[in-house]
Design a protein around this motif. Structure first.
Motif, PDB file in Angstrom:
ATOM      1  N   ALA A  30       0.798  -1.234  -0.126  1.00 55.73           N
ATOM      2  CA  ALA A  30      -0.042  -0.057   0.087  1.00 55.73           C
ATOM      3  C   ALA A  30       0.826   1.308  -0.035  1.00 55.73           C
ATOM      4  N   ASP A  34      -0.855   2.256  -3.054  1.00 56.87           N
ATOM      5  CA  ASP A  34      -2.236   2.552  -2.597  1.00 56.87           C
ATOM      6  C   ASP A  34      -2.286   3.139  -1.243  1.00 56.87           C
ATOM      7  N   GLN A  36      -3.383   4.871   1.443  1.00 57.30           N
ATOM      8  CA  GLN A  36      -4.667   5.199   2.040  1.00 57.30           C
ATOM      9  C   GLN A  36      -4.271   4.698   3.694  1.00 57.30           C
ATOM     10  N   HIS A  39      -4.972   1.398   4.912  1.00 57.33           N
ATOM     11  CA  HIS A  39      -4.136   0.430   4.410  1.00 57.33           C
ATOM     12  C   HIS A  39      -2.573   0.393   4.959  1.00 57.33           C
ATOM     13  N   SER A  56      -5.106  -3.510   0.516  1.00 55.58           N
ATOM     14  CA  SER A  56      -5.697  -2.842  -0.693  1.00 55.58           C
ATOM     15  C   SER A  56      -6.364  -3.861  -1.766  1.00 55.58           C
ATOM     16  N   TRP A  58      -6.373  -3.950  -4.734  1.00 55.50           N
ATOM     17  CA  TRP A  58      -5.427  -4.072  -5.970  1.00 55.50           C
ATOM     18  C   TRP A  58      -4.335  -5.000  -5.591  1.00 55.50           C
ATOM     19  N   GLN A  59      -3.927  -5.082  -4.140  1.00 53.95           N
ATOM     20  CA  GLN A  59      -3.029  -6.135  -3.756  1.00 53.95           C
ATOM     21  C   GLN A  59      -3.626  -7.610  -4.035  1.00 53.95           C
TER      22      GLN A  59
ATOM     23  N   ALA B  62      -2.885  -0.103 -10.389  1.00 52.93           N
ATOM     24  CA  ALA B  62      -2.348   0.632  -9.025  1.00 52.93           C
ATOM     25  C   ALA B  62      -2.046   1.750  -9.114  1.00 52.93           C
ATOM     26  N   ARG B  66      -2.908   4.941  -7.142  1.00 56.94           N
ATOM     27  CA  ARG B  66      -1.822   5.913  -6.411  1.00 56.94           C
ATOM     28  C   ARG B  66      -1.979   7.284  -6.732  1.00 56.94           C
TER      29      ARG B  66
END
Lengths: 152, 152
Positions: A30, A34, A36, A39, A56, A58-59, B62, B66
């Motif tokens: 993250a 990502d 946030q 995360h 995340s 996406w992870q 991702a 981001r």
């Protein structure tokens, strides 16, 4: 050994080994991709809607790919990603959760306009240690056909 | 300051700053998340279908997240990812490509069954330095509504 369009079959199922997703991995992914609070920031996440850090989304998507590739994927076959349909995050993933991936080929379709290739449609499901689906999606990938490849 | 469902509007557009994606970033992401030769092995990739390294499609996805988060995203609003529809990779991304993201809210819908929340539908497009879309998708996210939140 490469696999061609003709070698893939509807109903073919592949199952990954399970892997544990650690807090460090969740935070590291993250931070890079990502960032946030939910995360990356344990304190902020504890006060947030899920009562703690979650991975995340996406992870989880990337992990479903990595498990497949690390297990050998489709071997030497270059499969070109076309797209993803109907991706849904169904459960949060928390540090220490154990995830595994199931991939099922739902259709194999030769291209009408370019018969030297075709499309694999694959249903991907990531499950946790309680056998709950945490993410599902349909992956579309392009693969070469043997018959026309052999004439080239 | 949090934004609530009522603060989001159809047609609202957000544009990121451009960023260059380096070879090191492409290889690092792929080694951790999508270790296919075409993403991590310069020599193998040169002999492959694209004549060189290309970025993992998941890295582009991702990255689109981001760029948005780093620019402040939706501020303090916790937006819960529901899913992704119609994701398509349209152009390969090579080392040194400059990418930017455009996000447009296409609909704001209050939940009929749970009116304290609603769904934002956002069209996300990642473009390269030639203004070609390299990836497009529809993101679905859940956000709290103010009217019911104020009563809580």
């Amino acid at each position: 050994m490469p696999r061609y369009l003709e070698d893939f079959h509807e109903g073919e199922i592949w199952r990954s080994a399970p892997v544990v997703l650690s807090e460090d991995e969740i935070v590291a992914y993250a931070k890079a991709n990502d960032p946030q609070p939910i995360h990356v920031d344990k304190v902020a996440a504890a006060a947030g809607p899920f009562g703690g850090l979650i991975a995340s989304g996406w992870q989880i998507a990337a992990l479903s790919m990595r498990l497949f590739i690390e297990a050998g994927g489709h071997g030497d076959s270059p499969i070109v990603g076309i797209g993803i349909d109907e991706l849904r995050w169904k459960q949060v993933v928390r540090p220490g959760d154990t995830l595994r991936t199931v991939r099922e080929i739902v259709s194999v379709t030769r291209s009408a306009s370019k018969p030297d290739r075709g499309t694999l449609k694959t249903r991907v499901t990531v499950l946790n240690q309680r056998d709950e689906p945490v993410m599902t999606y349909i992956a579309l990938g392009q693969v070469r056909a043997r018959t026309v490849a052999a004439q080239a």
